[in-house]
Design a protein around this motif. Structure first.
Motif, PDB file in Angstrom:
ATOM      1  N   VAL A 274       1.086  -0.935   0.348  1.00 26.74           N
ATOM      2  CA  VAL A 274      -0.087  -0.297   0.248  1.00 26.74           C
ATOM      3  C   VAL A 274       0.784   1.579  -0.110  1.00 26.74           C
ATOM      4  CG1 VAL A 274      -1.518   1.987   1.903  1.00 26.74           C
ATOM      5  CG2 VAL A 274      -1.943  -1.033   0.958  1.00 26.74           C
ATOM      6  N   ILE A 275       0.867   2.264  -0.843  1.00 29.40           N
ATOM      7  CA  ILE A 275       1.123   3.883  -0.997  1.00 29.40           C
ATOM      8  C   ILE A 275      -0.188   4.746  -1.306  1.00 29.40           C
ATOM      9  CG2 ILE A 275       3.803   2.370  -1.730  1.00 29.40           C
ATOM     10  CD1 ILE A 275       3.081   3.375  -4.551  1.00 29.40           C
TER      11      ILE A 275
ATOM     12  N   SER B  70       4.274   2.572   2.250  1.00 25.85           N
ATOM     13  CA  SER B  70       5.037   3.549   2.362  1.00 25.85           C
ATOM     14  C   SER B  70       4.365   4.490   1.674  1.00 25.85           C
ATOM     15  CB  SER B  70       6.343   2.461   1.084  1.00 25.85           C
ATOM     16  OG  SER B  70       7.383   3.016   1.521  1.00 25.85           O
ATOM     17  N   VAL B  71       4.784   5.469   2.547  1.00 28.54           N
ATOM     18  CA  VAL B  71       4.243   6.350   2.378  1.00 28.54           C
ATOM     19  C   VAL B  71       5.692   8.077   2.253  1.00 28.54           C
ATOM     20  CG1 VAL B  71       1.769   6.306   3.212  1.00 28.54           C
ATOM     21  CG2 VAL B  71       3.332   7.055   4.934  1.00 28.54           C
ATOM     22  N   SER B  72       5.396   8.826   1.967  1.00 28.98           N
ATOM     23  CA  SER B  72       6.272   9.833   2.377  1.00 28.98           C
ATOM     24  C   SER B  72       6.068  10.421   3.629  1.00 28.98           C
ATOM     25  CB  SER B  72       6.343  10.922   1.195  1.00 28.98           C
ATOM     26  OG  SER B  72       4.635  11.634   1.093  1.00 28.98           O
ATOM     27  N   HIS B  73       7.182  11.349   4.554  1.00 31.58           N
ATOM     28  CA  HIS B  73       6.794  11.979   5.608  1.00 31.58           C
ATOM     29  C   HIS B  73       6.220  13.344   5.283  1.00 31.58           C
ATOM     30  CE1 HIS B  73       7.884  12.545   9.834  1.00 31.58           C
ATOM     31  NE2 HIS B  73       6.566  13.385   9.314  1.00 31.58           N
TER      32      HIS B  73
ATOM     33  N   ILE C 211       5.785  -0.435   8.017  1.00 32.36           N
ATOM     34  CA  ILE C 211       6.100   0.616   7.145  1.00 32.36           C
ATOM     35  C   ILE C 211       6.850   1.324   7.241  1.00 32.36           C
ATOM     36  CG2 ILE C 211       5.471   1.516   9.361  1.00 32.36           C
ATOM     37  CD1 ILE C 211       3.690   3.535   7.633  1.00 32.36           C
ATOM     38  N   LEU C 212       7.339   1.377   5.297  1.00 36.01           N
ATOM     39  CA  LEU C 212       8.550   2.893   5.444  1.00 36.01           C
ATOM     40  C   LEU C 212       8.156   3.684   5.095  1.00 36.01           C
ATOM     41  CD1 LEU C 212      11.211   1.033   2.738  1.00 36.01           C
ATOM     42  CD2 LEU C 212      10.018   3.769   2.446  1.00 36.01           C
TER      43      LEU C 212
END
Length: 404
Positions: free
Chosen positions: A115-116, A167-170, A195-196
């Protein structure tokens, strides 16, 4: 924050470009380097240059101490539990690829989910596309709200018991908002997923704490936070990275080799094959010293305030569309000026010594969602000033008059 004194520490900003004083507003792509970092690199090559870890001579010992000392600085900077959770990479892209190749491909199988979000930089999208193709996993996207933000309700709906990796951007490199990483992490963990977090845009601007965020992986780049290019960091919880297999082989990542098999060193060194990025890591350590000396709270306060000021000034310009939320942005503003092509806007600004970024910003799916082929982006850092923002606005108004 004394802007005059800080600017004196960055040699490159005190120059003329096209007969105008340089206004550097492309910090989301890469930041400039203070004298302390430049001098640290110079000293390393003049005084300490040697390979690390296995040399027993004096220069080798100096280089090893400086290299591993930089790892300890990074661990303290992000409040990792141990320096063994810090893996040096070439940058955020290499760090994410290491997880996608060394972890995702090992744990995912057909029908599992990765999931992104729709806002991800290509570096946090393509590795997951490839991991999904290699394993038969399903790539899923958390939808965006009208202003480009992520709602926790949508996160809850998208992450399921079959989700293995999130994986998501901060901070989005286009929209500039801070995603609710702590809450997203709790949802991921509730479903048994790891989670990354892509921290390329957050590590330079805000204080980050791995114990507070509780994410499993965190990736960022040195060159976006006053450090050298070609150096980055992958933080990973020790219990997880111990399970990962390396993806590059040779050099210092090896414990023992015989004709038919090889054993690896312990983490993090088993992921740093070949001659590591010695000077880059030492330069990153110097950048961390510099940022800590100024104070991360002070940097965040300045960057938020300057972004707010720029937003207020840009609201004065007719026919200017700003993308992303109006509030709670850090460090960057992405926009289009009427029907003027972003490359024309950027070229016009450059003729007055103002450096911005134009294009899709390595976010083509997000551009499609925004309904824009490209945008212009102005991004700020600790050496930028309100006077520079005022000059930027003046030239934007001139561009509007010239093209429209």
């Amino acid at each position: 924050m004394n802007h005059a004194k800080i600017r004196e520490l960055f040699p490159i900003v005190n120059q003329k470009v096209n007969n105008h004083s340089l206004v550097y507003l492309d910090n989301a792509a890469t930041t400039q380097k203070p004298r302390q970092v430049i001098q640290t690199l110079k000293r390393f090559y003049e005084w300490e240059n040697a390979n690390v870890h296995r040399g027993v001579h004096t220069l080798g010992t100096r280089a090893t101490d400086a290299y591993e000392g930089a790892r300890m600085k990074v661990a303290r900077f992000i409040n990792a539990a141990s320096e063994q959770e810090i893996i040096f990479t070439r940058g955020t892209t290499a760090a994410i690829n290491l997880v996608a190749s060394g972890y995702a491909k090992a744990i995912c199988k057909e029908g599992d989910e990765i999931v992104i979000t729709l806002m991800e930089h290509h570096s946090n999208l393509i590795p997951w596309q490839q991991a999904a193709k290699a394993t038969g996993a399903i790539l899923k996207y958390i939808p965006l709200q009208q202003d480009g933000s992520v709602s926790l309700e949508d996160v809850e709906k998208t992450i399921t018991a079959r989700t293995k990796i999130v994986s998501v951007s901060h901070i989005s490199n286009v929209l500039g908002m801070i995603n609710p990483i702590k809450q997203i992490t709790k949802i991921a963990h509730k479903h048994g997923a790891v989670i990354l977090v892509d921290g390329a845009q957050s590590a330079p601007h805000i204080k980050i704490d791995m114990q507070e965020l509780d994410c499993d992986f965190y990736a960022f780049s040195g060159h976006k936070m006053c450090g050298p290019t070609g150096i980055g960091v992958l933080y990973g919880k020790k219990k997880i990275i111990q399970q990962m297999e390396p993806v590059e082989f040779g050099g210092e990542m090896i414990e023992h080799v015989d004709l038919w098999g090889t054993t690896w060193r312990e983490v993090p060194w088993k992921f740093e094959g070949g001659t590591p990025i010695i000077a880059g890591a030492i330069g990153l350590g110097a950048a961390i010293d510099f940022l800590e000396h100024i104070g991360r709270e002070e940097i965040e306060r300045h960057d938020r305030q300057l972004t707010r000021y720029a937003m207020e000034r840009m609201a004065e310009i007719d026919d200017l569309a700003v993308y992303g939320p109006k509030n709670d942005r850090v460090g960057l503003i992405t926009f289009n000026l009427g029907n003027i092509h972003p490359h024309d806007v950027a070229t016009f600004l450059d003729s007055f010594g103002i450096a911005v970024r134009a294009g899709h910003h390595c976010c083509q799916p997000l551009m499609s969602w925004l309904g824009a082929h490209a945008t212009t982006r102005a991004s700020f850092y600790l050496y930028n000033t309100e006077d520079e923002v005022d000059k930027f606005i003046t030239v934007l108004l001139a561009a509007r008059k010239y093209f429209m």
